[in-house]
Design an enzyme around this catalytic site. Structure first.
Site, PDB file in Angstrom:
ATOM      1  N   GLU A 193       0.865  -1.166   0.000  1.00 51.29           N
ATOM      2  CA  GLU A 193       0.000   0.000   0.000  1.00 51.29           C
ATOM      3  C   GLU A 193       0.912   1.229   0.000  1.00 51.29           C
ATOM      4  O   GLU A 193       1.793   1.338   0.847  1.00 51.29           O
ATOM      5  CB  GLU A 193      -0.891   0.006   1.254  1.00 51.29           C
ATOM      6  CG  GLU A 193      -1.829   1.187   1.250  1.00 51.29           C
ATOM      7  CD  GLU A 193      -2.759   1.256   2.461  1.00 51.29           C
ATOM      8  OE1 GLU A 193      -2.752   0.325   3.292  1.00 51.29           O
ATOM      9  OE2 GLU A 193      -3.485   2.262   2.551  1.00 51.29           O
ATOM     10  N   LYS A 239       4.110   0.963   9.557  1.00 52.61           N
ATOM     11  CA  LYS A 239       4.279   2.219   8.840  1.00 52.61           C
ATOM     12  C   LYS A 239       3.656   3.380   9.621  1.00 52.61           C
ATOM     13  O   LYS A 239       4.163   4.486   9.594  1.00 52.61           O
ATOM     14  CB  LYS A 239       3.646   2.127   7.453  1.00 52.61           C
ATOM     15  CG  LYS A 239       4.546   1.418   6.456  1.00 52.61           C
ATOM     16  CD  LYS A 239       3.931   1.397   5.071  1.00 52.61           C
ATOM     17  CE  LYS A 239       2.932   0.283   4.931  1.00 52.61           C
ATOM     18  NZ  LYS A 239       2.481   0.054   3.559  1.00 52.61           N
ATOM     19  N   ARG A 268       4.767 -12.388   9.909  1.00 58.89           N
ATOM     20  CA  ARG A 268       5.459 -11.122   9.686  1.00 58.89           C
ATOM     21  C   ARG A 268       6.882 -11.203  10.198  1.00 58.89           C
ATOM     22  O   ARG A 268       7.141 -11.863  11.191  1.00 58.89           O
ATOM     23  CB  ARG A 268       4.809 -10.023  10.544  1.00 58.89           C
ATOM     24  CG  ARG A 268       3.681  -9.407   9.924  1.00 58.89           C
ATOM     25  CD  ARG A 268       3.058  -8.327  10.763  1.00 58.89           C
ATOM     26  NE  ARG A 268       2.072  -7.814   9.862  1.00 58.89           N
ATOM     27  CZ  ARG A 268       2.211  -6.710   9.146  1.00 58.89           C
ATOM     28  NH1 ARG A 268       3.238  -5.917   9.309  1.00 58.89           N
ATOM     29  NH2 ARG A 268       1.299  -6.359   8.273  1.00 58.89           N
TER      30      ARG A 268
END
Ligand code: ATP
Ligand code: MG
Length: 559
Positions: free
Chosen positions: A35, A272, A262
């Protein structure tokens, strides 16, 4: 054969099984779907290395797909940085795609779903909908709007699309099952109204599709065979499959979502959102601050693409959440730079040494090996003269036997140069040493072949000739956080663990060969560590970042 199987990771095993069950190798296709709402970090590198690694292994295309369905947070700057970082890591994508490319197709499919009675417009408040959703142990209840007619739904959805409703007033929901054991299947939202400018589609749309509705369909459009994501999406898999099923045509491939854990790294944060906070609040100097776990920060810090790829390979992928020790990352960069970085001399914390029996006007250009680990690295010339700098901590008036550096009455070798002996020193009123007087053994020059040059003395020091040295700003970094898992505390905000001493700026002196060093050039400052030229350097001002020290408390993992 059995050995080969063993070394496959679990995702490769899944792919191998699919191939064994008839999936043609030509159909394999992967994607990396960031994204564009921030810069990529070392966690993304795991996903990039994994997906592009599969592409290389199976000679299959890998798309770079920007998952740009939230105009509020996405920007072109992020798109550009992501492309730069993926390329810098050394990977080539097949097609550059955007989820927003599919807005029209998604909309058309949605109209079909509404006509089939599989989606409806809901205009309740989000609180009402949340209550009706139930809990993992209690089934949900139907929305009073669930049974609107197809015509009503088409009309309302068109009004949503045409901007006739306020943000947050209406959503479109898939009509699945409010009693489903999987909460994600309880009539999930497909579209919400957002009256925001989109970085690519501008003001074309004011309804935006949700992640789940977008992702599976994008995979389907691109015919991605294996859509690999992180574990938090595991519970979304039912929904992913349901959405794909709605548009699936059996002449096509049905994409398959699979999950891995992850990558978390010790002593840092990776989300982020949190990294953006550090940038916006000025805790660091931008996304590419060398203390950041971003790819751009690591690059500026001096990391090589190879070291990051090696790190990703070595750390591997896992099915369960875990924290990877940052020491492994540091090990990977040291290992790479040990082979490739030219050796030079720099003194970070200088004290002056005068060699009293060396002629005042004399200077010599001594030969120094650039890298003993690389036989093609060659040699360079390093100037020597009567006055040099050494590190303050390399001299003591008195010290025990384990101190193999310079002390009064004892000898050390100056790297690539002579053996010197400390005779006396001068101190200021506070007792700090300001000058050291030494004598040198004229016959002991390294490589001169004399008996004296072969003389063994304990301890070799790096140094620079004062009159030839270049000044340099050296930025020495420590971990940005004092805690191993700064965002793992329920009661405390991650920013409470910021290390106040994560940056130390030193005024150093470096050998003159470094004068022409360019941005991102990497070196080993002998006995100190690896350093690279920072982008703040100018023609007249050298600036270096310390990538990683040579020795550190993590030596144990190097064996
Ligand atoms: P963040 O929480 O840091 O914002 P994200 O998952 O929202 O991360 P995306 O841009 O959506 O970031 O991620 C792109 C791809 O990278 C996704 O497939 C995601 O699963 C993967 N990814 C993101 N963070 C990690 C991580 N820490 N380890 C491994 N893969 C990751
Ligand atoms: Mg995301």
């Amino acid at each position: 054969m059995i050995e080969e199987k063993k070394s496959l990771n679990f995702l490769e095993q899944i792919i191998e099984e699919d191939l064994a069950n008839g999936l043609s190798k030509e159909k394999l296709r992967f994607r990396f779907p960031p994204e564009p709402n921030g810069y990529l970090h070392i966690g993304h590198a795991a996903s990039i290395c994994l997906n592009f690694g599969l592409g290389l292994k199976y000679n299959a295309p890998v798309n770079l797909r920007f998952d740009d369905t939230n105009p509020a947070k996405e920007e072109q700057e992020y798109v550009d940085s992501i492309k730069h970082d993926v390329s810098w890591l050394g990977f080539k994508w097949d097609q550059e795609r955007y989820s927003s490319d599919y807005f029209q197709q998604l909309y058309d499919w949605t109209l079909e779903l509404i006509k089939e009675g599989k989606a409806y417009v809901d205009n309740q408040t989000s609180e009402e909908m949340a209550i009706q959703k139930g809990t993992p142990t209690e089934t949900g209840t139907n929305s009073p709007n669930r049974d609107r007619t197809v015509d009503e739904n088409l009309d309302l959805f068109l009004k949503m699309k045409n901007g006739e409703f306020e943000e947050g007033s209406h959503v479109l929901r898939a009509k699945i099952d409010m009693k489903h054991v999987n909460m994600h299947m309880r009539d999930p939202i497909m579209y919400r109204i957002l009256k925001k400018h989109h970085h690519r589609t501008g003001s074309d749309w004011c309804i935006y599709p949700m992640y789940d509705w977008t992702h599976g369909e994008s995979d389907y459009i691109e015919q991605i065979s294996h859509s690999i994501c992180t574990l938090e999406f595991k519970s979304h898999r039912d929904l992913y499959d349901w959405y794909v099923e709605q548009v699936y045509d059996s002449t096509n491939l049905r994409p398959k979502q699979r999950e891995f854990a992850r990558r978390n790294l010790s002593y840092t944060v990776m989300s982020k959102r949190k990294l953006l906070q550090l940038v916006e609040e000025g805790v660091v100097n931008g996304w590419d601050d060398p203390r950041m776990p971003t790819i751009s920060g690591l690059r500026r810090r001096g990391y090589t693409p190879q070291s990051i790829r090696n790190f990703s390979d070595t750390a591997g992928i896992s099915k369960r959440d875990n924290i990877t020790d940052v020491a492994l990352l540091e090990h990977c960069i040291k290992d790479d730079l040990n082979k490739t970085a030219p050796r030079v001399m720099a003194v970070l914390n200088p004290v002056k040494v005068v060699i009293t029996n060396y002629p005042e006007d004399k200077e010599e250009w001594l030969t120094a090996e650039n890298n003993q680990e690389d036989e093609n690295a060659g040699f360079r010339k390093v100037p020597f003269s009567r006055e040099i700098y050494i590190e303050k901590e390399d001299f003591r008036e008195e010290a025990n036997k384990k101190f193999f550096r310079l002390k009064l009455g004892k000898e050390v070798r100056l790297k690539n140069a002579y053996i010197i002996k400390a005779e006396s020193c001068v101190k200021d009123e506070k007792g700090a040493i300001t000058e050291i007087y030494c004598t040198y053994d004229e016959d002991s020059r390294s490589g001169s072949g004399t008996e004296a040059s072969k003389r063994k003395v304990k301890g070799t020091l790096h140094w620079v000739s004062i009159k030839h040295a270049e000044k340099a700003e050296v930025r020495v970094y420590d971990r940005l956080f004092t805690d191993e898992a700064p965002d793992g505390h329920k009661e405390k905000d991650f920013k409470e663990f910021i290390n106040p001493d994560s940056l130390t700026v030193m005024n150093a002196f470096v050998e003159p060969s470094l004068k022409s060093a360019q941005n991102l050039d990497r070196f080993q400052f002998q006995r100190l560590g690896y350093f690279c030229v920072d982008k703040d350097a100018t023609k007249n001002r050298l600036v270096f970042n310390r990538t990683v020290p040579l020795r550190d408390s993590w030596a144990k993992i190097e064996k």
